[in-house]
Structures are given as C-alpha cells and as structure tokens.
Design an enzyme around this catalytic site. Structure first.
Site, PDB file in Angstrom:
ATOM      1  N   ASP A 177     -26.631  -9.146   9.976  1.00 12.50           N
ATOM      2  CA  ASP A 177     -26.352 -10.242   9.038  1.00 12.50           C
ATOM      3  C   ASP A 177     -27.398 -10.335   7.930  1.00 12.50           C
ATOM      4  OD1 ASP A 177     -24.096 -11.150  10.486  1.00 12.50           O
ATOM      5  OD2 ASP A 177     -25.413 -12.168  11.902  1.00 12.50           O
ATOM      6  N   ASP A 207     -20.974 -15.927  10.456  1.00 14.62           N
ATOM      7  CA  ASP A 207     -20.815 -14.836  11.397  1.00 14.62           C
ATOM      8  C   ASP A 207     -20.249 -15.457  12.678  1.00 14.62           C
ATOM      9  OD1 ASP A 207     -21.206 -12.287  12.724  1.00 14.62           O
ATOM     10  OD2 ASP A 207     -22.911 -13.228  13.711  1.00 14.62           O
ATOM     11  N   ASP A 242     -27.045 -14.602  12.669  1.00 17.80           N
ATOM     12  CA  ASP A 242     -28.184 -14.552  13.584  1.00 17.80           C
ATOM     13  C   ASP A 242     -28.663 -13.147  13.892  1.00 17.80           C
ATOM     14  OD1 ASP A 242     -26.012 -13.705  15.214  1.00 17.80           O
ATOM     15  OD2 ASP A 242     -27.112 -14.337  16.995  1.00 17.80           O
TER      16      ASP A 242
END
Length: 846
Positions: free
Chosen positions: A738, A531, A734
């Site tokens: 996600d 990410d 995080d």
C-alpha cells in the site's frame, strides 16, 4: 512500476532483467549488471540510490514515484520546509547545480539561496547551524515559528526572537529559564515604571500640588533615574533581539519594540539632559518640552508581561503529550527466574523480562500476555472508552490500565521503543512541520515589518508637516505608537500554535499526525480509498479450507505451502503458516526463494519446485492442458462466495491444491463506514483479492464501489485517476504493497497495526487501526483549520485596524490619539489571545 535503485530507470516487474529480495522488499533491475552491482553491497546501493528511490523509514525501503498533480505534472518538494509544491503555484524558484527547486514561500526561497548545501543534505545527516552539539548533550531546543532553528541551549530564536523550547516533550523538563528571567525582570521593573507614570500624570491632579514642590526640570530628572534601569536593564533582551534581527536581516516584532521604546527613551533623555539641543517645534506654547519616559517604561513592562503570559500559555500547548508520558508508571514488578517478584525502576526493565501486572495497575511497557486473562482500558491511545479483552498472546501497550484480572506479560518494547514514546516523538516532529496555510502568514510576515517601519515614517512626516503644535512631539509619539501596536508575532503564531495543540489532541484520540499538511488536507477529503486486508478487516486471517489434487494430500499441500510462505510478510502467508503450526506440521527449509509482488512466492522445498499465489501466477506456471487447475478455479469461486480469500498451490509445474483463508471484518468498520457516508465522503475499496471475495466483504461493510484483483502499482493509478477528476483523495492501508498509493494520495492514512513502511509513507496513522478514529481525525482537521483561520483573521484585522488608529486617522474627526502605552497593551495581548484561542482545541469534541 518500480525504480531500478542503481540507474534510476523505470522497470516493469513483468519484464525486469532480474530481481532481488533485501530485508523483505523486492527490487527490480533493468539489466543484469545493475542486479550484480546491487547484490555486491545492497546497503550502499540504497544509500546512494538514483533519483526516484525514496527511503521510507530506517528498516524498509521501496521504490515509488513522486506524487502527481491532477494535470499529471510532477510535484516538487520544498527543500527547506518539506512541503509539496506545484511549479505553477510556487512562490519562487532557484537554480542550483543545474537543477531547479521550487518553494512555498519567499522565506524558504531566501533561506535556500543563502545556504543550498544545508537544505540539500538529508535531515538525518544535517548539522544544525550554528550550534555545535557538545559531548553528552541530550536536549535540543527549537523555535515553534522557525523549526529550522536548532540549538543545544535554551535561549531565543535568531530569526523571530521567540523563546526556544525543547524539541521533544519530556516530563523531566525543569523550569523554563526564559520564563524565569522575564518574570524577574517584570516584577523588578513594575514598581519604578508605575512611579514614572504617576509622575507623568501629576499635571492631571487638581491643584497640581507636585509642581509646587518639584520643578519641571527636577521631575524630568527623577523620571530619567527611574526609567533608565527599566528600559536599559529590564528591556535589554528586547534591544538585543532587535539588534540581531537587523544583523541577520530578519526583522520581527522585537525590531519594532526596540525602535519604538528606544526612540521614546532617547528623545526624552536628550530633552532632560540637553534640552537646548532640541528645536522649537518640540516645545509647547509655554516653552516646555514634553518627555515620554512613562511611555518607554510602561511599554517595556507591558511587553515583559506579554512575554510572561505567552510563555505560560505556550507551555500548555504540550500538555497532551506530557499527560501521555505521565501515564507510564515509575516502576514495574519483575518476575525473576526463581519466581520471586520484585519492584524495579522502569529504566531497568529489559526486553524479554517477565512482568506482573496486578488489577488496577498500569501496564509498564509494551509486550505480550503469557499468562492470565483481563480487560484493559486503552482509551488513552485509542480514544475508545470500552475496555479490550486480553488473553494469552494478546499485545498490551505501556501506560494502559489493567482491569480486574492479574496477568503475566513478556516485555517486547522498552524505553524509547514503546508505543507511547514513539507517539510523543512523532507528534513532536509533526508539530514542527508547516501546513500549506502557513504560507499566507510567511508571505505577509516577509513584508510586514518593513511596511510598518515605512508607515511609521510616513506618520512622522505627516504630523511634522500638518500636525498641530508641537508638531515634532506629535510626530514622535504617533510614530512610536505605530511601531508598538504592530505585532507580527501574533501573525506568526496563528498557525503553529493551532497545529501544536491539534496534533496533541489527536494523539489522545488515537490519531497520530505525522505532517501538518496532512492535517490540513484531511478536512477537505471527499474520496476515501480503502485497502481491504488489515484495513477493513482484522488483518489476521485464518486458514479455514484446504482443497487438493491427488496424488497430493491436504497435509502435503499445506506443509509445502507453509514452508514457502514462512519467508513472506503477507498477512495471508502468516495465516497459512499458523494453520500448519496448528496442525503440528513440520516445516522444511526453502531454497531459491522469490517474491513476485502482487502474484505470490516461489521456491524449492524438499526438492520440489513450489509456487503459492494467485490464479494468474499458476496460469503462467502450469500447462494449459492441466485440467486440475480448472477444477480448483471452480472450487475457488465457491469459497470466494463465502468471503474467503483463495491461494493456489503449484508443485513441480502442476496444480496441486487450494487454500481458503477468511479474514473477519473489524467490529468497528461498519460503524465507521456509516459515519463517513453521513459526511458525504465517496468510499472506494481497492484490493488485490478476487472480485467475488471483495464483493462479499464490500457488501458486508456497505461499500458500493469496488476494484478487485488490483496489483500494487495499479492502486497508485486508481489514486491518480481519482485525483485527475478533481477529487481530494485519501488512501487508507496497512501493508508494504500500500506504500506507493499512500504516498500518491493527497493524504495517506496508515493503520498503526500494520507495517512500518506503511506508517512512514502516510501522513496520518490510526494508532490501533480503528477506522472510527478516521472519523475523529476528519473532525480534528476541520476544527484545527477553523481555529487557524480564526487566528489569522484576528491577527490580520488587529493590524489593519490598529496601525491606522495609531497613526492618527481618527484625530481630524474626533481628536482621538492612541497613546503608545495603550498600543503596547494591545500588542501584548494580541499574541496571548492567539495562543488562548489555539488552546481551545484541547477540549474539542471528536
């Protein structure tokens, strides 16, 4: 896609009949009736959620689908050990209440078949069997080989016979009662056992002087008197565990020890007390009958010695956790309201207390700096030797070392809520999980003891039929040697000991392993998906640009957008709010707040309908003829070229403005990406941000493959697509968005600086969010698996070589036999060797 928590149906957020925000998570519903049911009692609905809704953590929940195999087949969770099992690779299955469950090993299958309801109960609600937790009990004891065994008192495992150990490491642990008991029995029995051995070897002394003083019968009686307390008192724990293993139908190493020493002692006792009862095939050519008290006594003493050495070695496997706990100071310097400073015990520190940390002292608890500037050594939780500068507003971790500055901090997390305490708790839980490679040992162990007993019986029969005189005496000695030399304990310890030491080593290097399975798979990962926000970047974006459309002014756009974003958990939202607060704007209350996952948020602010989010959201809300949106899109393209993330603002159905937010790349990201490339890992960035912004960040850090403007559910699809190509995929993220991708990846890697739900979804957490720790985690995985394979190889080879030699295969060629005492010594040190090899992981270079 989301799961309706009431009926369990798959719902597309775009076509959902309704949605509802509860504790920061948006739930979608297939029908209005499901929505109203959820609204009436959200907590009850979550607890009794339909299959497919997985609860992650104590505070956050999210609807996710189960991981899929590359072929698209849904993976199943072994209800006993928690491992993910593919049906075609399962060791067995069992149908209960109309549902089929799959298992990683025959051992798990047998346990589930005996008591399905126990393993279908959520772990947090599961009552340990058969222990009853007394009032006030705080310490639980668990078996490292069989983590399902949970007791409230120290003792031994009812399955494998090993000594139990505290479930959670603590500095307050007293002396190990099992170690004390085994040590006492060893030293008391050592002297009599040595005397027995000296008497047995008297015939080897030139001139045989002892035979001139003591008759053979008297010598046997003396050996019996000396050996009886050694075997029956010192060896009683082994006989007790052997009996329970038979009663519980769980044969283990103590089954073999009990049978071997028991057979040698009983035969020798009969030969001493009623020698006439033995047939002639037990007698030598001169009519004498050999006794084996020395074998029974020395085997007992050697097994006791092995237990002492093993228990001492096992105590060192938790040394890393104890070292972390030992970093916390015993007292803290509290600053009272009147300015007085007093030293108080750490357990008296409360949240919001103001604490003084002087130069060179350790930070007592987790908190935030409210006065002063310093540099703090955080190597004990990050593994990085360089000190980190801390100014007002910076977070500090309990146990870290203050530099030369004096700071005043406000306590935020104390006791079991501190980072150190949570690390120790999570690592302790991880050490009880099973790696897939453990299945090899489980399957082998299930058949091992019965095979050894069968081999012992075959040995006895072979020597009784074809052996030299006295045939039955040879048959007995060699059968006992086979029983004694076989050591399933070494096989069972091979994986758990390495996992225990490896996870502890990881905790000291900033790598928190939540599942042993993740530690095993990480070393095989060939594709890593990142990410962007909070993973590659700091995750602390700042508002740097404001564009507006008249008649609105920049302060109006920012004030209304920040009022709405204050209700959101997205990192970009906090940047907008911080930007408004920095400009000292007064924020207004929000009504009818809605979070549209992947798109933005909307609500009513100051009687205006306000929406903040992506350009796709605004295209749905504003009229096609609104030329202001086209102008803002052109502005956004310019800002994205500078690496800024853009957020569009609509007010009352018209485009009103644009906010540009910049999120700096972490200082460690470029180095981490370079190191991962050197290891041959394919790197992919997946972000919900615009393509231009994503490309700018990717170019800066050195990642070539980028997927931008990706919604949360699409991240999971990218993971599934990579897995379908046969790749072993890890996902690093995080945020809440996600979590589905983290759960779908072969290994989920969460940033310790991110949300709780991300950490609950991941198998590995990087404590400080430093991606260089990911490189260390991969090295740790490879070192741990190499260590496990070494242990398994040693345990297998030891038994494959030892058992045939004990059975006497070398006798026809060289006349060599393995004395049961030597077999006992070899068996004793095999377990110690496995543990000692595992302990080498404490010093592995990461």
């Amino acid at each position: 896609m989301a799961i309706d928590p009431i009926c369990g149906m798959t719902v597309d957020p775009a076509t959902a009949a309704g949605q509802y925000d509860h504790k920061g998570v948006t739930y979608y519903f297939c029908a209005t009736s499901c929505l109203e049911t959820f609204k009436s009692d959200p907590e009850q609905a979550i607890q009794s959620a339909a299959p497919g809704l997985i609860t992650l953590g104590k505070k956050k929940t999210l609807s996710i689908m189960m991981p899929s195999s590359p072929t698209g087949e849904v993976g199943h969770i072994d209800p006993v050990c928690g491992m993910t099992v593919q049906p075609e690779k399962a060791a067995g299955s069992h149908v209960h209440a109309g549902k089929t469950y799959y298992f990683c090993s025959q051992g798990c299958l047998a346990k589930f078949r005996d008591d399905p309801s126990r393993y279908l109960t959520p772990p947090v609600q599961r009552t340990p069997e058969p222990a009853v937790v007394p009032a006030g009990a705080t310490v639980e004891y668990i078996c490292p080989m069989d983590p399902e065994v949970l007791e409230t008192q120290p003792g031994f495992c009812r399955i494998c016979g090993m000594a139990l150990e505290p479930k959670v490491v603590s500095l307050e642990e007293g002396p190990n009662p099992e170690l004390q008991d085994m040590t006492r029995r060893f030293w008391i029995s050592l002297g009599p056992a040595l005397l027995v051995m000296m008497l047995a070897m008297a015939d080897m002394i030139p001139g045989r002087p002892l035979q001139q003083i003591v008759s053979a019968s008297a010598k046997n009686w003396i050996q019996w008197l000396l050996a009886t307390p050694v075997v029956l008192w010192a060896g009683w724990p082994f006989f007790e565990r052997a009996w329970l293993s038979i009663v519980n139908q769980a044969p283990n190493m103590f089954t073999l020890i009990g049978m071997g020493t028991g057979a040698a002692y009983l035969y020798s006792s009969v030969a001493t007390i009623v020698p006439a009862a033995l047939p002639a095939s037990f007698r030598a050519h001169d009519g004498s009958i050999a006794v084996y008290f020395e074998a029974a006594a020395i085997i007992t003493v050697l097994v006791l010695l092995g237990q002492v050495l093993e228990l001492r070695a096992r105590s060192r496997t938790s040394s890393a956790m104890k070292a972390l706990l030992g970093l916390v100071p015993k007292t803290a310097r509290r600053v009272e309201q009147d300015g007085r400073e007093t030293d108080v015990p750490l357990d008296q520190v409360r949240v919001d207390d103001r604490l003084r940390v002087r130069p060179g002292e350790r930070v007592p608890v987790d908190g935030v700096v409210i006065e002063g500037t310093t540099a703090i050594d955080e190597s004990m939780v990050t593994g990085e030797p360089l000190s980190v500068e801390k100014t007002v507003g910076a977070f500090v971790t309990g146990g870290t070392i203050n530099g030369t500055g004096s700071i005043l901090m406000r306590a935020q997390r104390v006791g079991r809520e501190t980072l150190l305490a949570r690390i120790v708790q999570m690592v302790s839980e991880a050490q009880r999980t099973r790696a897939p490679i453990q299945r090899i040992a489980d399957v082998t162990a299930a058949y091992f003891v019965p095979l050894v007993v069968a081999a012992s019986m075959v040995t006895a029969v072979a020597w009784a039929v074809w052996g030299p005189e006295p045939k039955l005496a040879y048959a007995l000695v060699n059968a006992v040697a086979v029983l004694i030399i076989a050591c399933p304990c070494a096989l069972g310890l091979a994986t758990p000991m390495s996992i225990m030491v490896g996870t502890g080593r990881g905790a000291t290097a900033g790598v928190l392993v939540r599942k042993a399975e993740a530690l095993e798979v990480l070393g095989k990962v060939d594709t890593l998906v990142f990410d962007k926000t909070g993973t590659l970047t700091e995750g602390k974006p700042k508002l740097v640009s404001i564009r507006f459309v008249p008649p609105w002014r920049d302060v109006d756009v920012l004030r209304l957008a920040a009022s709405l974003e204050r209700r959101s958990e997205h990192p970009l939202a906090s940047a907008v709010v911080s930007g408004a607060e920095h400009r000292q704007l007064t924020l207004s209350p929000v009504q009818e707040f809605h979070s549209l996952t992947g798109y933005g948020v909307s609500g009513v602010v100051e009687q205006h309908h306000v929406a903040v989010g992506t350009v796709a959201l605004l295209r749905e809300l504003v009229a096609v003829a609104d030329k202001s949106l086209a102008v803002l899109e052109e502005e956004a393209a310019l800002l994205r070229g500078d690496g800024q993330t853009t957020v569009f603002v609509a007010i009352d159905g018209k485009a009103a403005g644009l906010l540009g937010v910049a999120d700096p790349v972490k200082s460690s990201t470029v180095e981490a990406v370079r190191l991962l490339k050197e290891q041959g890992v394919r790197l992919v960035m997946v972000t919900g941000d615009h393509q231009l912004t994503a490309d700018a960040v990717a170019k800066q850090v050195g990642i070539a493959e980028v997927h931008a403007s990706v919604l949360p559910d699409q991240k999971g699809r990218i993971i599934a697509e990579l897995k379908s190509q046969g790749r072993v995929v890890a996902m690093a993220g995080d945020g809440i968005n996600d979590a589905p991708a983290l759960a779908l990846a072969d290994v989920g890697i969460a940033m310790g600086t991110g949300t709780d739900i991300a950490m609950e979804s991941a198998g590995i957490t990087l404590v400080k969010g430093d991606l260089r720790a990911l490189v260390r985690a991969k090295r740790l995985s490879q070192a741990t698996m190499r260590n496990i394979r070494q242990n398994l190889f040693f345990a297998f080879v030891y038994n494959m070589v030892g058992v045939p030699i004990a059975a006497g295969v070398l006798y026809p060629l060289w006349g060599l036999l393995l004395n049961p005492m030597i077999a006992s010594a070899a068996m004793t040190f095999s377990s110690v060797s496995v543990i000692s090899n595992a302990l080498r992981l404490r010093h592995v270079e990461l």
